[in-house]
Design an enzyme around this catalytic site. Structure first.
Site, PDB file in Angstrom:
ATOM      1  N   ASP A  38       0.841  -1.213   0.000  1.00 51.22           N
ATOM      2  CA  ASP A  38       0.000   0.000   0.000  1.00 51.22           C
ATOM      3  C   ASP A  38       0.866   1.250   0.000  1.00 51.22           C
ATOM      4  OD1 ASP A  38      -2.376  -1.701   1.946  1.00 51.22           O
ATOM      5  OD2 ASP A  38      -2.745  -0.744   0.021  1.00 51.22           O
ATOM      6  N   ASP A 178     -10.284  -5.080  -0.868  1.00 51.28           N
ATOM      7  CA  ASP A 178      -9.229  -4.522  -0.037  1.00 51.28           C
ATOM      8  C   ASP A 178      -9.819  -3.616   1.037  1.00 51.28           C
ATOM      9  OD1 ASP A 178      -6.422  -2.348  -0.972  1.00 51.28           O
ATOM     10  OD2 ASP A 178      -6.935  -3.382   0.882  1.00 51.28           O
TER      11      ASP A 178
END
Ligand code: DX5
Ligand code: ZN
Length: 219
Positions: A38, A178
């Site tokens: 991320d 996600d």
């Protein structure tokens, strides 16, 4: 139980950055398939995480797919550096790219698989013109920036539409979810069409990481 192969992609945003190589190895040892990275620029997402050098440093540590999720305002600026670092997927936010089709072309030209992502507030029809060009569609189930948030269940409905478009048109993109995914709700996401399950806090807080990976994969 469907025989669909579900991929598990733990997010290192929830890892101990002081032991990152070890944490990446624990993802592989637990039987996961991808490492979800991320990337946040403190502007598109109000947090800072890591950049291409982190990807380059973990690249030799694992054979797993490096699935990079770029929560950044200028994705075009990062394509070359992430490709050189060894990223496999480069997923950008459609909200951060007026010329999304050009970004997809440049990602592919750099040798990575292009993915596109939308935040909870973005309608799925925003993707209509580019779904045919991508290898991955990442559905964010939380507002970007932090791990450990609760999933926004209505976001899962967007998967249903994308799964039927894929079926109807014969497209090849994988669907990934996600944010807020746990062993208890992963199967719901798979039922709605998810092929890849990203999990940060539920993986890194688990006492038995291999068990959580099996649950995320529906095994
Ligand atoms: C949020 C990130 C997610 C998050 C997932 O901005 O894109 O990947 O790290 O973490 P959990 O699984 O803890 O919600
Ligand atoms: Zn992510």
């Amino acid at each position: 139980m469907s025989d669909k192969k579900v991929l598990a992609a733990p997010s290192i945003l929830s890892a101990d950055f002081g032991r990152l190589a070890e944490e990446v190895k624990s993802i592989e040892a637990a039987g996961a398939d991808w490492v979800h990275v991320d990337v946040m620029d403190g502007h598109f997402a109000q947090n800072l995480s890591f950049g291409p050098k982190t990807v380059a440093d973990i690249r030799p540590v694992t054979k797993l797919v490096l699935d990079c999720h770029l929560m950044v305002s200028n994705p075009l600026d990062y394509i070359t550096s992430f490709a050189e670092a060894g990223a496999d997927y480069f997923t950008f936010h459609v909200e951060a790219a007026v010329h999304s089709s050009r970004v997809i072309q440049q990602i592919r030209a750099a040798g990575m698989k292009p993915g596109v992502c939308i935040v909870p507030g973005t309608p799925v029809h925003t993707l209509d013109e580019i779904v045919s060009e991508v290898d991955l569609i990442l559905m964010l189930l939380v507002n970007p920036g932090f791990g450990g948030q609760k999933m926004i269940p209505s976001c899962l409905e967007k998967l249903v539409k994308l799964a039927s478009i894929r079926e109807e048109k014969g497209y090849h993109y994988l669907l990934s979810v996600d944010g807020g995914i746990t062993a208890d709700n992963a199967s719901l996401a798979v039922e709605k069409g998810a092929d890849v399950i990203v999990a940060g806090s539920s993986f890194f807080t688990a006492s038995d990481k291999a068990a959580i990976v099996r649950k995320l994969k529906g095994i």
